[in-house]
Design an enzyme around this catalytic site. Structure first.
Site, PDB file in Angstrom:
ATOM      1  N   PHE A   1      40.335  45.594  43.984  1.00 55.25           N
ATOM      2  CA  PHE A   1      41.419  44.740  44.454  1.00 55.25           C
ATOM      3  C   PHE A   1      41.129  44.188  45.846  1.00 55.25           C
ATOM      4  O   PHE A   1      40.687  44.905  46.737  1.00 55.25           O
ATOM      5  CB  PHE A   1      42.738  45.513  44.459  1.00 55.25           C
ATOM      6  CG  PHE A   1      43.931  44.625  44.572  1.00 55.25           C
ATOM      7  CD1 PHE A   1      44.360  43.888  43.483  1.00 55.25           C
ATOM      8  CD2 PHE A   1      44.600  44.490  45.781  1.00 55.25           C
ATOM      9  CE1 PHE A   1      45.448  43.036  43.592  1.00 55.25           C
ATOM     10  CE2 PHE A   1      45.687  43.647  45.895  1.00 55.25           C
ATOM     11  CZ  PHE A   1      46.120  42.925  44.796  1.00 55.25           C
TER      12      PHE A   1
ATOM     13  N   GLU B   1      41.126  27.900  41.081  1.00 60.56           N
ATOM     14  CA  GLU B   1      41.756  29.224  41.063  1.00 60.56           C
ATOM     15  C   GLU B   1      41.179  30.084  42.177  1.00 60.56           C
ATOM     16  O   GLU B   1      39.998  29.987  42.490  1.00 60.56           O
ATOM     17  CB  GLU B   1      41.458  29.914  39.717  1.00 60.56           C
ATOM     18  CG  GLU B   1      42.647  30.035  38.797  1.00 60.56           C
ATOM     19  CD  GLU B   1      43.705  31.028  39.256  1.00 60.56           C
ATOM     20  OE1 GLU B   1      44.003  31.139  40.466  1.00 60.56           O
ATOM     21  OE2 GLU B   1      44.255  31.695  38.373  1.00 60.56           O
ATOM     22  N   ASP B   2      42.006  30.920  42.758  1.00 60.33           N
ATOM     23  CA  ASP B   2      41.510  31.843  43.783  1.00 60.33           C
ATOM     24  C   ASP B   2      40.594  32.898  43.171  1.00 60.33           C
ATOM     25  O   ASP B   2      39.524  33.180  43.695  1.00 60.33           O
ATOM     26  CB  ASP B   2      42.691  32.505  44.516  1.00 60.33           C
ATOM     27  CG  ASP B   2      43.726  33.110  43.570  1.00 60.33           C
ATOM     28  OD1 ASP B   2      43.636  32.908  42.344  1.00 60.33           O
ATOM     29  OD2 ASP B   2      44.645  33.784  44.070  1.00 60.33           O
TER      30      ASP B   2
ATOM     31  N   ASP C   1      40.280  37.441  37.107  1.00 63.49           N
ATOM     32  CA  ASP C   1      40.238  38.883  36.914  1.00 63.49           C
ATOM     33  C   ASP C   1      40.010  39.133  35.415  1.00 63.49           C
ATOM     34  O   ASP C   1      38.888  39.111  34.945  1.00 63.49           O
ATOM     35  CB  ASP C   1      41.555  39.457  37.450  1.00 63.49           C
ATOM     36  CG  ASP C   1      41.618  40.960  37.414  1.00 63.49           C
ATOM     37  OD1 ASP C   1      40.566  41.603  37.331  1.00 63.49           O
ATOM     38  OD2 ASP C   1      42.732  41.515  37.490  1.00 63.49           O
TER      39      ASP C   1
ATOM     40  N   ASP D   1      47.188  37.961  47.580  1.00 66.13           N
ATOM     41  CA  ASP D   1      48.228  38.851  48.079  1.00 66.13           C
ATOM     42  C   ASP D   1      48.237  40.220  47.424  1.00 66.13           C
ATOM     43  O   ASP D   1      47.703  40.411  46.335  1.00 66.13           O
ATOM     44  CB  ASP D   1      49.601  38.223  47.832  1.00 66.13           C
ATOM     45  CG  ASP D   1      49.958  38.257  46.345  1.00 66.13           C
ATOM     46  OD1 ASP D   1      49.184  37.718  45.539  1.00 66.13           O
ATOM     47  OD2 ASP D   1      50.998  38.854  45.991  1.00 66.13           O
TER      48      ASP D   1
ATOM     49  N   LYS E   1      35.684  38.139  39.252  1.00 66.51           N
ATOM     50  CA  LYS E   1      35.536  39.572  38.954  1.00 66.51           C
ATOM     51  C   LYS E   1      34.931  39.708  37.569  1.00 66.51           C
ATOM     52  O   LYS E   1      35.613  40.055  36.604  1.00 66.51           O
ATOM     53  CB  LYS E   1      36.912  40.241  38.959  1.00 66.51           C
ATOM     54  CG  LYS E   1      37.428  40.641  40.316  1.00 66.51           C
ATOM     55  CD  LYS E   1      38.677  41.510  40.125  1.00 66.51           C
ATOM     56  CE  LYS E   1      39.382  41.751  41.428  1.00 66.51           C
ATOM     57  NZ  LYS E   1      40.719  42.370  41.224  1.00 66.51           N
TER      58      LYS E   1
ATOM     59  N   ARG F   1      48.367  37.393  52.530  1.00 63.34           N
ATOM     60  CA  ARG F   1      47.701  36.120  52.214  1.00 63.34           C
ATOM     61  C   ARG F   1      47.153  35.427  53.463  1.00 63.34           C
ATOM     62  O   ARG F   1      46.230  34.628  53.374  1.00 63.34           O
ATOM     63  CB  ARG F   1      48.697  35.137  51.577  1.00 63.34           C
ATOM     64  CG  ARG F   1      49.238  35.567  50.231  1.00 63.34           C
ATOM     65  CD  ARG F   1      50.017  34.400  49.616  1.00 63.34           C
ATOM     66  NE  ARG F   1      50.889  34.792  48.543  1.00 63.34           N
ATOM     67  CZ  ARG F   1      50.536  34.889  47.265  1.00 63.34           C
ATOM     68  NH1 ARG F   1      49.297  34.644  46.902  1.00 63.34           N
ATOM     69  NH2 ARG F   1      51.419  35.246  46.349  1.00 63.34           N
TER      70      ARG F   1
HETATM   71  P1  IMP Z   1      43.910  37.215  35.437  1.00 68.07           P
HETATM   72  O1  IMP Z   1      44.931  36.501  34.630  1.00 68.07           O
HETATM   73  O2  IMP Z   1      43.826  38.665  35.060  1.00 68.07           O
HETATM   74  O3  IMP Z   1      42.542  36.552  35.414  1.00 68.07           O
HETATM   75  O4  IMP Z   1      44.435  37.252  36.914  1.00 68.07           O
HETATM   76  C1  IMP Z   1      44.397  36.132  37.681  1.00 68.07           C
HETATM   77  C2  IMP Z   1      45.380  36.168  38.812  1.00 68.07           C
HETATM   78  O5  IMP Z   1      45.675  37.491  39.223  1.00 68.07           O
HETATM   79  C3  IMP Z   1      44.788  35.502  40.019  1.00 68.07           C
HETATM   80  O6  IMP Z   1      45.068  34.139  40.028  1.00 68.07           O
HETATM   81  C4  IMP Z   1      45.427  36.239  41.162  1.00 68.07           C
HETATM   82  O7  IMP Z   1      46.624  35.625  41.516  1.00 68.07           O
HETATM   83  C5  IMP Z   1      45.699  37.617  40.612  1.00 68.07           C
HETATM   84  N1  IMP Z   1      44.655  38.603  41.031  1.00 68.07           N
HETATM   85  C6  IMP Z   1      43.625  39.080  40.279  1.00 68.07           C
HETATM   86  N2  IMP Z   1      42.869  39.945  40.969  1.00 68.07           N
HETATM   87  C7  IMP Z   1      43.417  40.010  42.208  1.00 68.07           C
HETATM   88  C8  IMP Z   1      43.056  40.732  43.422  1.00 68.07           C
HETATM   89  O8  IMP Z   1      42.066  41.484  43.509  1.00 68.07           O
HETATM   90  N3  IMP Z   1      43.864  40.518  44.482  1.00 68.07           N
HETATM   91  C9  IMP Z   1      44.953  39.697  44.457  1.00 68.07           C
HETATM   92  N4  IMP Z   1      45.308  38.997  43.357  1.00 68.07           N
HETATM   93  C10 IMP Z   1      44.555  39.154  42.245  1.00 68.07           C
HETATM   94 MG    MG Z   2      45.963  32.880  41.304  1.00 67.38          MG
END
Ligand code: IMP
Ligand code: MG
Length: 177
Positions: A155, A102-103, A106, A162, A134, A168
């Site tokens: 962010f 995963e990138d 969050d 993106d 994060k 990206r």
């Molecule tokens: P989560 O489900 O809240 O953990 O969010 C995960 C996904 O949200 C990641 O795979 C990203 O694609 C996107 N995401 C979360 N934080 C960021 C950010 O700071 N910049 C861009 N994309 C984000």
């Molecule tokens: Mg992602």
């Protein structure tokens, strides 16, 4: 490095290309050791992790497979309500060692929703590798096994990540000003 503008927002340089690549090399070495002889499947979550997956997988020297799925829960700069599976899993993961790539983690919502689906296919093991963690934003019980960088709850864009589909295509990572 200078700041960049993506749509209406300014972003400043945050993690350099060199720092990213160094961490990815370290992670690849670790995985090469831990997964030798296991033929793991790198399960990359599109879209954000395509560059991270490519750079990581290129440095995997053991026998390994890679496959892609697409999950999404983001709109603009905040996590939206729903997690959608836009492209599903085509590999047979039963009995296999899986490394989710995963990138960024969050809230953890995306993976928290996807993990039971993956577990129902009975892989032998599941570990999670992320480029960016994060930590303070985590709101779901998801255990991250490998994180290249712990970052604050701000962010970021670049290197696959993106803002509304843009930003990206940079080698470094930038943080919202
Ligand atoms: P989560 O489900 O809240 O953990 O969010 C995960 C996904 O949200 C990641 O795979 C990203 O694609 C996107 N995401 C979360 N934080 C960021 C950010 O700071 N910049 C861009 N994309 C984000
Ligand atoms: Mg992602």
């Amino acid at each position: 490095m200078s700041s960049i503008k993506v749509l209406d927002k300014e972003f400043e340089p945050y993690i350099s290309e060199e720092a990213i690549q160094n961490k990815i090399s370290e992670l690849a070495q670790q995985l090469n050791q831990e997964y030798a002889g296991k033929r793991p499947i790198f399960l990359s979550i599109l879209n954000g992790s395509f560059l991270f997956t490519a750079d990581l997988f290129r440095q995997i020297t053991i026998e390994a497979e890679v496959c892609f799925i697409k999950l999404a829960s983001y709109k603009g700069t905040t996590s939206s309500g729903n997690v959608i599976t836009a492209i599903g899993l085509d590999a047979n993961v039963s009995g296999r060692d899986i490394i989710i790539v995963e990138d960024i983690i969050d809230t953890g919502k995306t993976l928290h929703h996807f993990l039971p689906q993956l577990e129902s296919s009975q892989p032998k093991s599941i570990k999670i590798a992320v480029l960016l963690n994060k930590k303070e934003a985590l709101a779901y019980p998801v255990k991250i096994d490998y994180a290249c960088f712990d970052i604050p709850n701000k962010f970021v864009v670049g290197y696959g990540l993106d803002y509304d589909g843009l930003g990206r295509n940079t080698r470094a990572i930038y943080q919202l000003k």
